[in-house]
Scaffold this motif. Structure first.
Motif, PDB file in Angstrom:
ATOM      1  N   VAL A  16     -11.594  -4.145   2.032  1.00 48.74           N
ATOM      2  CA  VAL A  16     -11.325  -5.039   0.909  1.00 48.74           C
ATOM      3  C   VAL A  16     -11.214  -4.240  -0.394  1.00 48.74           C
ATOM      4  O   VAL A  16     -10.314  -4.462  -1.198  1.00 48.74           O
ATOM      5  CB  VAL A  16     -12.421  -6.127   0.782  1.00 48.74           C
ATOM      6  CG1 VAL A  16     -12.292  -6.875  -0.542  1.00 48.74           C
ATOM      7  CG2 VAL A  16     -12.330  -7.103   1.949  1.00 48.74           C
ATOM      8  N   CYS A  19      -7.832  -2.306  -0.184  1.00 48.84           N
ATOM      9  CA  CYS A  19      -6.663  -3.188  -0.197  1.00 48.84           C
ATOM     10  C   CYS A  19      -6.522  -3.909  -1.532  1.00 48.84           C
ATOM     11  O   CYS A  19      -5.405  -4.136  -1.995  1.00 48.84           O
ATOM     12  CB  CYS A  19      -6.754  -4.207   0.935  1.00 48.84           C
ATOM     13  SG  CYS A  19      -6.574  -3.447   2.553  1.00 48.84           S
ATOM     14  N   THR A  20      -7.643  -4.258  -2.151  1.00 51.49           N
ATOM     15  CA  THR A  20      -7.584  -4.923  -3.451  1.00 51.49           C
ATOM     16  C   THR A  20      -6.932  -4.001  -4.467  1.00 51.49           C
ATOM     17  O   THR A  20      -6.034  -4.404  -5.213  1.00 51.49           O
ATOM     18  CB  THR A  20      -8.995  -5.318  -3.925  1.00 51.49           C
ATOM     19  OG1 THR A  20      -9.564  -6.215  -2.974  1.00 51.49           O
ATOM     20  CG2 THR A  20      -8.941  -6.001  -5.285  1.00 51.49           C
ATOM     21  N   ARG A  23      -3.173  -3.726  -3.698  1.00 44.60           N
ATOM     22  CA  ARG A  23      -2.444  -4.965  -3.965  1.00 44.60           C
ATOM     23  C   ARG A  23      -2.110  -5.103  -5.448  1.00 44.60           C
ATOM     24  O   ARG A  23      -1.003  -5.485  -5.810  1.00 44.60           O
ATOM     25  CB  ARG A  23      -3.306  -6.143  -3.490  1.00 44.60           C
ATOM     26  CG  ARG A  23      -2.650  -7.490  -3.500  1.00 44.60           C
ATOM     27  CD  ARG A  23      -3.231  -8.389  -2.417  1.00 44.60           C
ATOM     28  NE  ARG A  23      -4.690  -8.320  -2.341  1.00 44.60           N
ATOM     29  CZ  ARG A  23      -5.503  -9.135  -2.996  1.00 44.60           C
ATOM     30  NH1 ARG A  23      -5.011 -10.070  -3.776  1.00 44.60           N
ATOM     31  NH2 ARG A  23      -6.801  -9.035  -2.864  1.00 44.60           N
ATOM     32  N   TYR A  24      -3.055  -4.748  -6.308  1.00 49.12           N
ATOM     33  CA  TYR A  24      -2.804  -4.880  -7.748  1.00 49.12           C
ATOM     34  C   TYR A  24      -2.019  -3.696  -8.287  1.00 49.12           C
ATOM     35  O   TYR A  24      -1.185  -3.859  -9.173  1.00 49.12           O
ATOM     36  CB  TYR A  24      -4.124  -5.054  -8.513  1.00 49.12           C
ATOM     37  CG  TYR A  24      -4.693  -6.436  -8.332  1.00 49.12           C
ATOM     38  CD1 TYR A  24      -4.353  -7.474  -9.184  1.00 49.12           C
ATOM     39  CD2 TYR A  24      -5.538  -6.714  -7.259  1.00 49.12           C
ATOM     40  CE1 TYR A  24      -4.843  -8.758  -9.000  1.00 49.12           C
ATOM     41  CE2 TYR A  24      -6.041  -7.999  -7.051  1.00 49.12           C
ATOM     42  CZ  TYR A  24      -5.689  -9.013  -7.925  1.00 49.12           C
ATOM     43  OH  TYR A  24      -6.164 -10.274  -7.720  1.00 49.12           O
ATOM     44  N   LEU A  42      -6.802  -7.766 -11.992  1.00 46.33           N
ATOM     45  CA  LEU A  42      -7.746  -7.501 -10.898  1.00 46.33           C
ATOM     46  C   LEU A  42      -9.145  -7.969 -11.289  1.00 46.33           C
ATOM     47  O   LEU A  42      -9.820  -8.675 -10.523  1.00 46.33           O
ATOM     48  CB  LEU A  42      -7.749  -6.000 -10.569  1.00 46.33           C
ATOM     49  CG  LEU A  42      -8.589  -5.535  -9.377  1.00 46.33           C
ATOM     50  CD1 LEU A  42      -8.033  -4.235  -8.817  1.00 46.33           C
ATOM     51  CD2 LEU A  42     -10.059  -5.327  -9.737  1.00 46.33           C
ATOM     52  N   GLU A  46     -10.615 -10.953  -9.251  1.00 44.10           N
ATOM     53  CA  GLU A  46     -11.507 -10.476  -8.193  1.00 44.10           C
ATOM     54  C   GLU A  46     -12.965 -10.376  -8.643  1.00 44.10           C
ATOM     55  O   GLU A  46     -13.859 -10.299  -7.810  1.00 44.10           O
ATOM     56  CB  GLU A  46     -11.030  -9.105  -7.679  1.00 44.10           C
ATOM     57  CG  GLU A  46      -9.564  -9.054  -7.297  1.00 44.10           C
ATOM     58  CD  GLU A  46      -9.224  -9.975  -6.125  1.00 44.10           C
ATOM     59  OE1 GLU A  46     -10.123 -10.269  -5.323  1.00 44.10           O
ATOM     60  OE2 GLU A  46      -8.059 -10.404  -6.030  1.00 44.10           O
TER      61      GLU A  46
END
Ligand code: CA
Ligand code: CA
Length: 106
Positions: A16, A19-20, A23-24, A42, A46
């Motif tokens: 996580v 990937c976070t 992704r951003y 983010l 998040e």
């Protein structure tokens, strides 16, 4: 993005974290680094509990300057991981004081 499933293992939590970032980071410009806008999004999405920090522009800029250790106006993965380490430390201290608030698996 598919429905979020809370990570149950450290391995999933690490995925996580990685990937976070990815992704951003790929939303604009260099896909391996977070621009100000990407970092802000983010944090807001998040880490909503940091809300008060982001609302104040000065605090965001201060956070950015702390994270951006190589001064290229972007937050790369190394810099992001340092931030994660700080966030982990703060969470650790927070949950030490509030053991009942520890998130539990369903
Ligand atoms: Ca980017
Ligand atoms: Ca940087």
């Amino acid at each position: 993005m598919s429905a979020f499933v809370a990570p149950q293992t450290l391995q999933q939590a690490l995925a996580v974290l990685v990937c976070t970032f990815q992704r951003y980071a790929k939303q604009e410009g260099n896909r391996f680094t977070l621009s100000r806008r990407e970092l802000r999004e983010l944090l807001e999405t998040e880490l909503p509990s940091l809300g008060n920090v982001q609302v104040k522009e000065g605090a965001f800029e201060e956070l950015m300057s702390i994270l951006d250790t190589n001064g290229d106006e972007e937050v790369d993965f190394q810099e992001y991981i340092r931030f994660v380490a700080v966030a982990c430390t703060l969470s650790h201290e927070f949950f030490l004081d509030f053991p009942a608030a520890l998130p539990r698996g369903q």
